[in-house]
Design a protein around this motif. Structure first.
Motif, PDB file in Angstrom:
ATOM      1  N   THR A 197       0.827  -1.208   0.000  1.00  8.72           N
ATOM      2  CA  THR A 197       0.000   0.000   0.000  1.00  8.72           C
ATOM      3  C   THR A 197       0.863   1.262   0.000  1.00  8.72           C
ATOM      4  O   THR A 197       0.594   2.201  -0.754  1.00  8.72           O
ATOM      5  CB  THR A 197      -0.949   0.031   1.213  1.00  8.72           C
ATOM      6  OG1 THR A 197      -0.189  -0.125   2.411  1.00  8.72           O
ATOM      7  CG2 THR A 197      -2.001  -1.056   1.114  1.00  8.72           C
ATOM      8  N   ASN A 247       1.402   3.942  -3.047  1.00  9.14           N
ATOM      9  CA  ASN A 247       1.157   5.342  -2.692  1.00  9.14           C
ATOM     10  C   ASN A 247       2.348   6.215  -3.085  1.00  9.14           C
ATOM     11  O   ASN A 247       2.174   7.262  -3.719  1.00  9.14           O
ATOM     12  CB  ASN A 247       0.895   5.457  -1.187  1.00  9.14           C
ATOM     13  CG  ASN A 247       0.779   6.890  -0.736  1.00  9.14           C
ATOM     14  OD1 ASN A 247      -0.220   7.544  -0.975  1.00  9.14           O
ATOM     15  ND2 ASN A 247       1.835   7.402  -0.117  1.00  9.14           N
ATOM     16  N   VAL A 274      -2.082   5.314   5.398  1.00  5.66           N
ATOM     17  CA  VAL A 274      -2.460   4.255   4.457  1.00  5.66           C
ATOM     18  C   VAL A 274      -2.794   2.973   5.208  1.00  5.66           C
ATOM     19  O   VAL A 274      -2.399   2.783   6.360  1.00  5.66           O
ATOM     20  CB  VAL A 274      -1.348   3.984   3.407  1.00  5.66           C
ATOM     21  CG1 VAL A 274      -1.090   5.200   2.560  1.00  5.66           C
ATOM     22  CG2 VAL A 274      -0.088   3.475   4.053  1.00  5.66           C
ATOM     23  N   ALA A 275      -3.523   2.107   4.539  1.00  8.68           N
ATOM     24  CA  ALA A 275      -3.964   0.856   5.147  1.00  8.68           C
ATOM     25  C   ALA A 275      -2.782  -0.059   5.430  1.00  8.68           C
ATOM     26  O   ALA A 275      -1.807  -0.086   4.689  1.00  8.68           O
ATOM     27  CB  ALA A 275      -4.957   0.155   4.229  1.00  8.68           C
ATOM     28  N   GLY A 276      -2.889  -0.797   6.499  1.00  6.30           N
ATOM     29  CA  GLY A 276      -1.840  -1.735   6.866  1.00  6.30           C
ATOM     30  C   GLY A 276      -0.907  -1.137   7.907  1.00  6.30           C
ATOM     31  O   GLY A 276      -0.925   0.055   8.193  1.00  6.30           O
ATOM     32  N   ASN A 277      -0.098  -1.970   8.485  1.00  7.78           N
ATOM     33  CA  ASN A 277       0.848  -1.534   9.506  1.00  7.78           C
ATOM     34  C   ASN A 277       2.183  -1.248   8.824  1.00  7.78           C
ATOM     35  O   ASN A 277       3.065  -2.090   8.785  1.00  7.78           O
ATOM     36  CB  ASN A 277       0.989  -2.625  10.574  1.00  7.78           C
ATOM     37  CG  ASN A 277       1.797  -2.147  11.757  1.00  7.78           C
ATOM     38  OD1 ASN A 277       2.040  -0.953  11.913  1.00  7.78           O
ATOM     39  ND2 ASN A 277       2.211  -3.084  12.590  1.00  7.78           N
TER      40      ASN A 277
END
Length: 157
Positions: free
Chosen positions: A62, A66, A109-112
């Motif tokens: 992600t 980005n 953004v999504a996720g770690n």
């Protein structure tokens, strides 16, 4: 018979003002500051696009996507800076938004993806991108104001 005065387009006041602004913009583009901002912004955008693979966080899909999209957009916004110098004020502000987004992206953004590597990379590149965009916006705004501001403030139409 009516006596008609023929004027050419070349003597129209709007054409003369446009030529004056174009000449000011051309002078601004040829300065070392204008050329440096354009070159550094292009390099910054290209680095931002490639940074997931350079800094080694391409596993975070992600953030990698980005940065790729943001870097290409940034390079396109300020890469042609010198060719349309006086019309880049809005593009410079859009590039500044991309710089701010780059700084906050590891947390947004999504996720770690907020690891030390991603945060340091994005904060440094985002700060550089933001400063270059502000410099471009300031230079474009100065050209815009010097072309129109003095005349409109000094005389009443």
């Amino acid at each position: 018979m009516t006596d008609r005065t023929h004027t050419t387009m070349e003597s129209h006041p709007d054409i003369l003002e446009m030529r004056e602004r174009h000449a000011l913009a051309e002078r601004a583009v040829t300065t070392q500051q204008g050329q440096a901002v354009e070159a550094l912004a292009l390099v910054t955008g290209l680095y931002l696009a490639a940074s997931p693979w350079i800094a080694g966080f391409n596993g975070f899909t992600t953030l990698a996507v980005n940065n790729l999209i943001a870097g290409i957009a940034y390079a396109l916004l300020l890469g042609g800076f010198g060719h349309a110098y006086e019309r880049t004020h809005a593009r410079a502000w859009a590039a500044a938004v991309i710089g701010v987004w780059t700084i906050i992206a590891p947390w947004a953004v999504a996720g770690n993806v907020d690891t030390t590597r991603t945060v340091v990379n994005n904060v440094i590149v985002g700060a550089i991108a933001l400063l270059l965009a502000l410099a471009a916006g300031s230079a474009a705004g100065d050209t815009d104001r010097s072309g129109r501001g003095r005349r409109s403030m000094g005389t009443a139409r």
